[in-house]
Design a protein around this motif. Structure first.
Motif, mmCIF file in Angstrom:
data_model
loop_
_atom_site.group_PDB
_atom_site.id
_atom_site.type_symbol
_atom_site.label_atom_id
_atom_site.label_comp_id
_atom_site.label_asym_id
_atom_site.label_seq_id
_atom_site.Cartn_x
_atom_site.Cartn_y
_atom_site.Cartn_z
ATOM 1 N N GLU A 11 11.602 4.411 -4.433
ATOM 2 C CA GLU A 11 10.321 3.764 -4.155
ATOM 3 C C GLU A 11 10.219 2.516 -5.022
ATOM 4 O O GLU A 11 10.532 2.564 -6.215
ATOM 5 C CB GLU A 11 9.194 4.749 -4.493
ATOM 6 N N PHE A 12 9.778 1.410 -4.428
ATOM 7 C CA PHE A 12 9.780 0.118 -5.108
ATOM 8 C C PHE A 12 8.495 -0.645 -4.824
ATOM 9 O O PHE A 12 7.968 -0.577 -3.715
ATOM 10 C CB PHE A 12 10.975 -0.723 -4.624
ATOM 11 N N THR A 13 8.025 -1.359 -5.812
ATOM 12 C CA THR A 13 6.918 -2.280 -5.625
ATOM 13 C C THR A 13 7.528 -3.633 -5.303
ATOM 14 O O THR A 13 8.452 -4.080 -5.982
ATOM 15 C CB THR A 13 6.066 -2.374 -6.907
ATOM 16 N N VAL A 14 7.030 -4.269 -4.244
ATOM 17 C CA VAL A 14 7.610 -5.541 -3.805
ATOM 18 C C VAL A 14 6.530 -6.619 -3.744
ATOM 19 O O VAL A 14 5.356 -6.318 -3.490
ATOM 20 C CB VAL A 14 8.311 -5.409 -2.438
ATOM 21 N N PRO A 15 6.907 -7.863 -3.976
ATOM 22 C CA PRO A 15 5.934 -8.955 -3.872
ATOM 23 C C PRO A 15 5.349 -9.045 -2.465
ATOM 24 O O PRO A 15 6.090 -8.934 -1.477
ATOM 25 C CB PRO A 15 6.753 -10.200 -4.206
ATOM 26 N N GLU A 16 4.047 -9.232 -2.398
ATOM 27 C CA GLU A 16 3.374 -9.341 -1.105
ATOM 28 C C GLU A 16 3.934 -10.523 -0.327
ATOM 29 O O GLU A 16 4.147 -11.592 -0.879
ATOM 30 C CB GLU A 16 1.859 -9.516 -1.294
ATOM 31 N N THR A 17 4.196 -10.328 0.912
ATOM 32 C CA THR A 17 4.728 -11.272 1.903
ATOM 33 C C THR A 17 6.201 -11.632 1.687
ATOM 34 O O THR A 17 6.706 -12.547 2.329
ATOM 35 C CB THR A 17 3.875 -12.564 2.064
ATOM 36 N N LYS A 18 6.913 -10.900 0.851
ATOM 37 C CA LYS A 18 8.359 -11.104 0.748
ATOM 38 C C LYS A 18 9.000 -10.559 2.017
ATOM 39 O O LYS A 18 8.541 -9.567 2.590
ATOM 40 C CB LYS A 18 8.914 -10.370 -0.472
ATOM 41 N N ARG A 19 10.047 -11.200 2.474
ATOM 42 C CA ARG A 19 10.774 -10.700 3.642
ATOM 43 C C ARG A 19 11.367 -9.342 3.309
ATOM 44 O O ARG A 19 11.950 -9.140 2.248
ATOM 45 C CB ARG A 19 11.893 -11.650 4.025
ATOM 46 N N LEU A 20 11.243 -8.409 4.227
ATOM 47 C CA LEU A 20 11.751 -7.065 4.005
ATOM 48 C C LEU A 20 13.243 -7.075 3.703
ATOM 49 O O LEU A 20 13.704 -6.377 2.812
ATOM 50 C CB LEU A 20 11.435 -6.172 5.208
ATOM 51 N N VAL A 21 14.020 -7.842 4.428
ATOM 52 C CA VAL A 21 15.459 -7.893 4.197
ATOM 53 C C VAL A 21 15.764 -8.261 2.746
ATOM 54 O O VAL A 21 16.668 -7.693 2.125
ATOM 55 C CB VAL A 21 16.169 -8.848 5.188
ATOM 56 N N LEU A 22 15.001 -9.188 2.166
ATOM 57 C CA LEU A 22 15.223 -9.594 0.778
ATOM 58 C C LEU A 22 14.731 -8.534 -0.202
ATOM 59 O O LEU A 22 15.351 -8.321 -1.243
ATOM 60 C CB LEU A 22 14.564 -10.944 0.511
ATOM 61 N N ALA A 23 13.645 -7.863 0.126
ATOM 62 C CA ALA A 23 13.150 -6.781 -0.729
ATOM 63 C C ALA A 23 14.157 -5.636 -0.779
ATOM 64 O O ALA A 23 14.363 -5.024 -1.829
ATOM 65 C CB ALA A 23 11.794 -6.287 -0.238
ATOM 66 N N LEU A 24 14.796 -5.362 0.340
ATOM 67 C CA LEU A 24 15.802 -4.301 0.373
ATOM 68 C C LEU A 24 16.980 -4.622 -0.539
ATOM 69 O O LEU A 24 17.547 -3.742 -1.165
ATOM 70 C CB LEU A 24 16.291 -4.065 1.804
ATOM 71 N N VAL A 25 17.321 -5.889 -0.623
ATOM 72 C CA VAL A 25 18.433 -6.308 -1.477
ATOM 73 C C VAL A 25 17.974 -6.480 -2.930
ATOM 74 O O VAL A 25 18.573 -5.919 -3.852
ATOM 75 C CB VAL A 25 19.052 -7.624 -0.943
ATOM 76 N N ASP A 26 16.905 -7.237 -3.131
ATOM 77 C CA ASP A 26 16.481 -7.607 -4.485
ATOM 78 C C ASP A 26 15.797 -6.466 -5.237
ATOM 79 O O ASP A 26 16.183 -6.152 -6.359
ATOM 80 C CB ASP A 26 15.525 -8.800 -4.438
ATOM 81 N N GLU A 27 14.786 -5.879 -4.656
ATOM 82 C CA GLU A 27 14.025 -4.838 -5.344
ATOM 83 C C GLU A 27 14.694 -3.463 -5.226
ATOM 84 O O GLU A 27 14.768 -2.721 -6.193
ATOM 85 C CB GLU A 27 12.584 -4.760 -4.828
ATOM 86 N N ALA A 28 15.171 -3.123 -4.022
ATOM 87 C CA ALA A 28 15.750 -1.795 -3.812
ATOM 88 C C ALA A 28 17.241 -1.732 -4.157
ATOM 89 O O ALA A 28 17.793 -0.649 -4.293
ATOM 90 C CB ALA A 28 15.523 -1.348 -2.362
ATOM 91 N N GLY A 29 17.891 -2.888 -4.264
ATOM 92 C CA GLY A 29 19.301 -2.920 -4.634
ATOM 93 C C GLY A 29 20.238 -2.334 -3.592
ATOM 94 O O GLY A 29 21.300 -1.823 -3.927
ATOM 95 N N THR A 30 19.863 -2.419 -2.324
ATOM 96 C CA THR A 30 20.694 -1.860 -1.265
ATOM 97 C C THR A 30 21.703 -2.885 -0.750
ATOM 98 O O THR A 30 21.613 -4.071 -1.050
ATOM 99 C CB THR A 30 19.839 -1.362 -0.078
#
Length: 122
Positions: A11-30
């Motif tokens: 579970e990750f907190t992500v910046p509002e309006t960040k692209r999901l694809v980038l959140a998956l890489v940057d925040e979730a490390g996938t």
């Protein structure tokens, strides 16, 4: 800030309006794929929603899902065309591991591409 839950990852907190694809890489490390660079052309960035699937989609996403025969697939969306503006729970289905590709693709830009001139629904 929205909460992104990725099944089997965390579970990750992500910046509002960040692209999901980038959140998956940057925040979730996938190792999420994005072979076309996040431009809604290839469908390699597919995810499956468990909860929180957005009600709206870009016309580019709708067009490519239809062209690839995925329009009727329940809960399948393109992570490159989704903004993190609410809590979401999803499953990764397009990963670099096991894909046979040498890399995930050219990193997508911060802004949605192509620019969404029109929003629609499934």
């Amino acid at each position: 800030m929205p909460k992104l839950t990725v099944e089997g990852v965390g579970e990750f907190t992500v910046p509002e309006t960040k692209r999901l694809v980038l959140a998956l890489v940057d925040e979730a490390g996938t190792d999420q794929l994005y072979a076309c660079g996040g431009n809604a052309r290839c469908t390699t960035c597919r995810v499956e929603y468990i909860e929180g699937e957005p009600a709206k989609m870009t016309t580019a996403e709708k067009t490519v899902l239809a062209a690839k025969g995925l329009a009727a697939a329940p809960n399948i969306r393109l992570s490159c065309q989704i903004l993190c503006d609410h809590d979401m729970r999803l499953r990764l289905i397009s990963r670099l591991e096991g894909s046979g590709r040498i890399d995930a693709g050219k990193r997508p830009t911060d802004a949605l591409a192509p620019e969404p001139v029109e929003w629609t629904t499934r």
